[in-house]
Design a protein around this motif. Sequence first.
Motif, short mmCIF file in Angstrom:
data_model
loop_
_atom_site.label_atom_id
_atom_site.label_comp_id
_atom_site.label_asym_id
_atom_site.label_seq_id
_atom_site.Cartn_x
_atom_site.Cartn_y
_atom_site.Cartn_z
N LYS A 382 0.81 -1.22 0.00
CA LYS A 382 0.00 0.00 0.00
C LYS A 382 0.84 1.27 0.00
O LYS A 382 0.35 2.34 -0.38
CB LYS A 382 -0.92 0.01 1.24
CG LYS A 382 -2.12 -0.92 1.14
CD LYS A 382 -3.15 -0.35 0.19
CE LYS A 382 -4.42 -1.16 0.22
NZ LYS A 382 -5.46 -0.59 -0.66
N ILE A 383 2.07 1.18 0.44
CA ILE A 383 2.87 2.40 0.63
C ILE A 383 3.74 2.73 -0.57
O ILE A 383 4.43 3.74 -0.58
CB ILE A 383 3.76 2.28 1.88
CG1 ILE A 383 4.86 1.23 1.69
CG2 ILE A 383 2.90 1.97 3.11
CD1 ILE A 383 5.86 1.16 2.81
N MET A 384 3.73 1.90 -1.60
CA MET A 384 4.61 2.10 -2.75
C MET A 384 3.96 3.01 -3.79
O MET A 384 2.81 2.80 -4.19
CB MET A 384 4.96 0.75 -3.39
CG MET A 384 5.54 -0.27 -2.44
SD MET A 384 7.08 0.26 -1.66
CE MET A 384 8.18 0.19 -3.08
N ILE A 385 4.69 4.00 -4.22
CA ILE A 385 4.22 4.88 -5.30
C ILE A 385 4.54 4.19 -6.63
O ILE A 385 5.68 3.84 -6.90
CB ILE A 385 4.90 6.25 -5.23
CG1 ILE A 385 4.50 6.97 -3.93
CG2 ILE A 385 4.55 7.11 -6.44
CD1 ILE A 385 5.21 8.29 -3.70
N GLY A 386 3.52 3.98 -7.44
CA GLY A 386 3.73 3.34 -8.73
C GLY A 386 3.62 1.83 -8.69
O GLY A 386 3.93 1.15 -9.67
N GLY A 387 3.19 1.26 -7.55
CA GLY A 387 2.99 -0.18 -7.46
C GLY A 387 4.19 -0.91 -6.88
O GLY A 387 5.23 -0.33 -6.60
N GLY A 388 4.03 -2.22 -6.74
CA GLY A 388 5.08 -3.04 -6.16
C GLY A 388 4.89 -3.22 -4.67
O GLY A 388 3.83 -2.92 -4.11
N SER A 389 5.91 -3.72 -4.00
CA SER A 389 5.87 -3.95 -2.56
C SER A 389 7.29 -3.94 -2.03
O SER A 389 8.26 -3.98 -2.80
CB SER A 389 5.20 -5.30 -2.25
OG SER A 389 5.95 -6.37 -2.78
N LEU A 390 7.41 -3.89 -0.72
CA LEU A 390 8.74 -3.98 -0.10
C LEU A 390 9.30 -5.39 -0.23
O LEU A 390 10.47 -5.58 -0.54
CB LEU A 390 8.67 -3.60 1.38
CG LEU A 390 8.28 -2.17 1.72
CD1 LEU A 390 8.18 -2.00 3.22
CD2 LEU A 390 9.29 -1.18 1.15
#
Length: 518
Positions: A382-390
């Motif tokens: 949820k916190i990624m700008i532009g998609g993806g994940s940690l």
Amino acid sequence: MFRPIFRLALLSVALAATAAQAQSDRANANAFKNRADDFVRQFPGMSMHGNDHSYTLRDLVVDADGGNHVRLDRTVAGLRVIGGDLVVQSDRFGNLRTMHHNLRWRMDGMATKPALNANRAAMAAMRTTHGEAGKAELVIYARDQQPALAWDVPVSGESDDGTPFEKHVIMDANSGSQLDAWDDIHTAAANGTGKTLYSGNVVLTTNSISGGYELRDPTRGGTYTINMNNRKSGGSVMTDADNTWGNNATSDLASAGTDAQYGTAMTWDYYKNVHGRNGIANDGKGAYNRVHYNRNYANAYWSDSCFCMTYGDGDGTSIKPLVSLDVAGHEMSHGVTSRTANLTYSGESGGLNEGTSDIFGTMVEFYAGNATDAGDYLIGEKIMIGGGSLRSMVKPSSDGASADCWYSGVGNLNVHYSSGVANHFFFLLAEGTNSAYGNSPTCMAGNTRVATGTGSLAGIGRDKAAKIWYRALTTKFTSSTNYAGARAGTIAAANELYGNGSAEANAVAAAWSAVGRN
């Protein structure tokens, strides 16, 4: 006119009952500890007990049938032993079942006079870790090596991205060489994370005060949220006049505060309702949140020293405010680990520490059942700008750095990347190789870093998998547990929960083999 007296009498009775219960709890804990001490001394081959060894109680888990697990910290000749902790397990009849620890060498007859004094040890530590050194403590260091006299030098400071650090730098007290180092600040490792930003409109329990409300939850240990106003210190508890917080956007500072408070509530409820744990330290006391920390701070962290979570607002280019539900569950779970196994934040134990937080952060997300932030096996999506994940638990290597599989050098990775082995194991145990969350390949022979196998594995469900991991964390793992120890501990936990040789225990063994840890 008699009511105040009647109420005072009731209060006196309640306080007396509470005090009596607390006294009884202390007496029971002392009885369990004394019995564990007796077993340690009776069976020195199992416990690695020796002359001048003594023990203090860290934690106690009592099973429903009366069996118990007593977690002890060890000192030798008055010196704390790093890696010397152990768990003594007894059945409901008071008979010893087993002991769990990671020591391989005895510590009898160790010289306790250092060649290097505390000041010289601190100066040596400062050459490798720049910051402010505190008072060094003389210890015995016994993590995966022959026990050595050492100095534990606390060094505090601030990383380049603004994250404070509270490091332990372990210096050999005779040679002056560095033996180990780890940080007591456990971060979310973001590089770039009411009316919430990420979880929609949620119900919050708040505290009524004069003139309005404050973001404090009296029903969950008094957990509360502070607005740091982009500073590194100070701040004040968030307040509101009408008990409606935020606007689902960053334009209202209360929005991020609401996410953090909601995440704290869901994590508290998950541990209490699923595992019977009453708060992070299992003492009914709540931690607190600090939001809007620093400027452009793209990270979040748990700190034992403040017993709190801290969240930055992100850098605005790749990371948004780091107050999502799974990040909150992740950070609070670092606190649970520190109060139980206390997995040292380096090497394979550090990867297990991070993996534990990813596992339970994920389980909190599933537990919440929030349609706006549905459960998944991605961390920080949820916190990624532009998609993806940690990070991904389905295939950890998809981030380009994490390990899917165990191999002999995995403990040399950053703990956020070596955690991939634990994450991959948990996903395979819970969901199997083929699921609605994606296909998760198994590891080929040779323990390569990237999973490329095509073997099929059935899952046992995430609830059972989480119960096994929690029992292993709280009754089997010690501070220096590595992946081999985690395999043994989770198999033992599954046998206890579901029966010796059960399908669940066999599935645990199969999942570890599938990530290369045989």
